[in-house]
Design an enzyme around this catalytic site. Sequence first.
Site, PDB file in Angstrom:
ATOM      1  N   HIS A   1      14.670 -38.632  -2.521  1.00 24.47           N
ATOM      2  CA  HIS A   1      13.879 -38.745  -1.225  1.00 24.47           C
ATOM      3  C   HIS A   1      12.543 -38.490  -1.502  1.00 24.47           C
ATOM      4  CE1 HIS A   1      17.619 -39.967   0.566  1.00 24.47           C
ATOM      5  NE2 HIS A   1      18.133 -38.675   0.128  1.00 24.47           N
TER       6      HIS A   1
ATOM      7  N   CYS B   1       0.769  -1.117  -0.141  1.00 27.64           N
ATOM      8  CA  CYS B   1      -0.207   0.035   0.092  1.00 27.64           C
ATOM      9  C   CYS B   1       0.821   1.322   0.208  1.00 27.64           C
ATOM     10  CB  CYS B   1      -0.848   0.031   1.193  1.00 27.64           C
ATOM     11  SG  CYS B   1      -2.065  -1.342   1.400  1.00 27.64           S
TER      12      CYS B   1
ATOM     13  N   GLU C   1      15.693 -19.495  -5.699  1.00 24.87           N
ATOM     14  CA  GLU C   1      15.251 -17.968  -5.997  1.00 24.87           C
ATOM     15  C   GLU C   1      14.941 -18.272  -7.523  1.00 24.87           C
ATOM     16  OE1 GLU C   1      14.920 -15.349  -5.013  1.00 24.87           O
ATOM     17  OE2 GLU C   1      15.094 -13.735  -6.757  1.00 24.87           O
TER      18      GLU C   1
ATOM     19  N   ASN D   1      -2.312   2.316   5.678  1.00 20.32           N
ATOM     20  CA  ASN D   1      -1.270   1.334   5.471  1.00 20.32           C
ATOM     21  C   ASN D   1      -1.047   0.330   6.698  1.00 20.32           C
ATOM     22  OD1 ASN D   1       0.647  -0.450   4.295  1.00 20.32           O
ATOM     23  ND2 ASN D   1       2.197   1.202   4.255  1.00 20.32           N
ATOM     24  N   GLY D   2      -1.166  -0.938   6.578  1.00 23.87           N
ATOM     25  CA  GLY D   2      -1.017  -1.774   7.690  1.00 23.87           C
ATOM     26  C   GLY D   2      -2.183  -2.644   7.885  1.00 23.87           C
TER      27      GLY D   2
ATOM     28  N   LYS E   1       5.468  -4.799  -4.002  1.00 23.86           N
ATOM     29  CA  LYS E   1       6.891  -4.664  -3.876  1.00 23.86           C
ATOM     30  C   LYS E   1       7.091  -4.961  -2.473  1.00 23.86           C
ATOM     31  CE  LYS E   1      10.923  -4.270  -5.348  1.00 23.86           C
ATOM     32  NZ  LYS E   1      11.695  -5.526  -6.029  1.00 23.86           N
TER      33      LYS E   1
ATOM     34  N   LYS F   1      11.239 -16.661  -8.959  1.00 23.34           N
ATOM     35  CA  LYS F   1      11.068 -15.812  -9.806  1.00 23.34           C
ATOM     36  C   LYS F   1       9.716 -16.232 -10.901  1.00 23.34           C
ATOM     37  CE  LYS F   1      12.418 -12.919  -8.726  1.00 23.34           C
ATOM     38  NZ  LYS F   1      13.077 -12.885  -7.374  1.00 23.34           N
TER      39      LYS F   1
ATOM     40  N   GLU G   1       6.623 -16.254  -9.230  1.00 24.94           N
ATOM     41  CA  GLU G   1       5.960 -14.854  -8.926  1.00 24.94           C
ATOM     42  C   GLU G   1       5.210 -14.092 -10.330  1.00 24.94           C
ATOM     43  OE1 GLU G   1       9.490 -12.918  -7.197  1.00 24.94           O
ATOM     44  OE2 GLU G   1       8.080 -12.004  -5.870  1.00 24.94           O
TER      45      GLU G   1
ATOM     46  N   TRP H   1      -2.801  -2.621  -1.927  1.00 24.06           N
ATOM     47  CA  TRP H   1      -2.668  -4.090  -1.828  1.00 24.06           C
ATOM     48  C   TRP H   1      -3.640  -4.888  -0.814  1.00 24.06           C
ATOM     49  CZ3 TRP H   1      -0.587  -8.232   1.403  1.00 24.06           C
ATOM     50  CH2 TRP H   1      -0.374  -9.301   0.638  1.00 24.06           C
TER      51      TRP H   1
ATOM     52  N   ARG I   1       3.944  -0.597  -4.980  1.00 19.25           N
ATOM     53  CA  ARG I   1       3.688  -1.285  -3.511  1.00 19.25           C
ATOM     54  C   ARG I   1       2.311  -1.713  -3.298  1.00 19.25           C
ATOM     55  NH1 ARG I   1       7.232   1.653  -0.039  1.00 19.25           N
ATOM     56  NH2 ARG I   1       5.762   1.130   1.824  1.00 19.25           N
TER      57      ARG I   1
HETATM   58  C1  AGP Z   1      11.037 -10.877  -4.625  1.00 18.54           C
HETATM   59  O1  AGP Z   1      10.933 -11.246  -5.816  1.00 18.54           O
HETATM   60  C2  AGP Z   1       9.780 -10.829  -3.971  1.00 18.54           C
HETATM   61  N1  AGP Z   1       8.642 -10.110  -4.522  1.00 18.54           N
HETATM   62  C3  AGP Z   1       9.669 -10.763  -2.123  1.00 18.54           C
HETATM   63  O2  AGP Z   1       9.984 -12.133  -2.027  1.00 18.54           O
HETATM   64  C4  AGP Z   1      10.663 -10.191  -1.511  1.00 18.54           C
HETATM   65  O3  AGP Z   1      12.052 -10.373  -1.705  1.00 18.54           O
HETATM   66  C5  AGP Z   1      10.374  -9.968  -0.052  1.00 18.54           C
HETATM   67  O4  AGP Z   1       9.048  -9.707   0.317  1.00 18.54           O
HETATM   68  C6  AGP Z   1      11.221  -9.518   0.869  1.00 18.54           C
HETATM   69  O5  AGP Z   1      11.203  -8.141   0.748  1.00 18.54           O
HETATM   70  P1  AGP Z   1      12.552  -7.015   1.213  1.00 18.54           P
HETATM   71  O6  AGP Z   1      13.603  -7.613   0.522  1.00 18.54           O
HETATM   72  O7  AGP Z   1      12.200  -5.803   0.632  1.00 18.54           O
HETATM   73  O8  AGP Z   1      12.427  -7.218   2.806  1.00 18.54           O
END
Ligand code: AGP
Length: 604
Positions: free
Chosen positions: A503, A2, A480, A99-100, A599, A484, A487, A75, A27
Amino acid sequence: MCGIVGYIGKKNTKEILLDGLKELEYRGYDSAGIAILEDGNFHNFKAVGKLVNLEEKTKDFTTDKFAVGIGHTRWATHGKPTELNAHPHLGESSYVVHNGIIENYVSLKKALIEDGVRFLSQTDTEVIVHQFEKNLKTMQSAFEAFFQTIKELQGAYAILLVTKSEPDTIFFAKHGSPMILGINSEEEKYFASSDTPLIGHCSDVNYFEDGDYGYVSPNEIVLFDKNNNTKGVQFSKLSTNRLSAQKDGFRFFMEKEIYEQSDVIADTLMGRLGIQNILFEELDKALFEGIDEIKLCACGTSYHSALSASYLFERYAKIKTTVEIASEFRYRSPIMTKDTLFIVISQSGETADTLETLKMAKEAGLKTLVICNVDNSSMVRLADASILTRAGIEKGVASTKAFATQVCVFWMLSLYIAEIKNSLSSEEIAAQITLLREVPGHVKVSDAMHERIKRLSKRYLHGHGFFFIGRDIFYPLALEGALKLKEISYLHAEGYPSGEMKHGPIALADPELFTIALLPQHLLYEKSKSNVEELSARDSTICAISALEFDKADDYIPISACRDYMLEFFEMMVVVQLLSLEISIRLGNDVDMPRNLAKSVTVE
Ligand code: AGP
């Protein structure tokens, strides 16, 4: 998560709010809204989806005289992304943005409904404005009512509230979510949840602390701290350089950010590489005195870079290292001892779960360090020491260059600690530094490689799942790579240690199971190869990423011949990023603003 903006002044309030929201849209982009109080009347607009929808709705509306305005890009946490759930939320004569998360909203809402209040949304936020108006009926002033309301809220918040009873004032409160106040010589006042919307408008900014609340009008800034003592506003200069990233001809910010990695890594290394030692001017070596263990704590991509760090710390610095997912750590009554250096990693420096673990570590008396991309963020301000990753503004929700620079910082930090602990000789450190200098060259995207991945991506648009597999530090890279892909393509993907497939997960192997195999020549090559052969023998479709061609693979993405596994790590990192990007583009997804994500996750 947000974005919030606020403005008091005589300029075009609508444009200022929308421009600010544009900077914060990454955000959260489920819906957006603004409320402007001008000549005692409110003008309120809301729209579902991206900000362009709100721009369209407000195109015939202008403000050209003194006004007070607040805006929000959402968001969704409580309630679907609908217009009714979009902020600002209205009471009888007041609007609020938040926001929160208000954790006790259910009980507050129940009591308000019993009092006859009608709720329009399913959000937790709406209770704030109704509670405020309820308090206003019995209190002397709007500020008293606001203060009483804040006292009744539990949870995390950054709040802006405007009300007809004080038509030139914005009431604010910050607890657990970021909030900044900006000023300039034209006596305008700006609020925002990060400093980017303020660049170009404000000369000075104040970063509110948790527990801060108060109000701002054209001639007054009244601020109280968490103990209800009045407090002076601490202004610092804001950069005048509008860093706001533009796409520069790339299709998406994520693509641009992948291409930028060579430059930003060079920035990360700049001034930090000596001949035989690492120079972190920002660190005091005393930080490591009495330290026998390192605990790394983060979320998402930052957690993956922390996992990568654990391999480097134990291998080079010979220091015991554990890694924790922040959302787990904070509720599992962890044992924290003072011989542990607590390191949090965060691109934004605002992630609620990570921030909370930092607070826990501080309360337990541990020494703390943050690896972060945003100067002045909450984590940077709170930790004992910080190292900035210098990746520049990252706009793509799927993190790329932030990860690359985090791993570089960790590599350097492992050598820095190795020197303190005498676990590597000067020659060994010098050899590692030479490798570090080569990283920018290894993450450059070649046309040939990008083209190959683009063509190959069409074969990976279906199937019942992806396994990214790797060993050692290539396991976090596999995690990672899978994150990616998930997401931005919405395809199911998992990262797995290559040796662990037998396993259980190997039961899934068939031609519709895609295995993306990370096969570094310089680290456990034979072992990783036999794990991939086991999958190939069970007819899984294999895409091998390696400098060495692998005849059991269906597809092969070559990286260049590197002289060390860490250089292979960075080359493969670029490959998995581009592969996800191209698959997502082929599927027609919005790469920079994938569904359901935001974000910066400033809620639990
Ligand atoms: C990464 O592609 C993300 N969208 C997400 O996992 C991000 O890395 C995570 O929310 C942590 O964010 P930060 O690094 O700003 O703390």
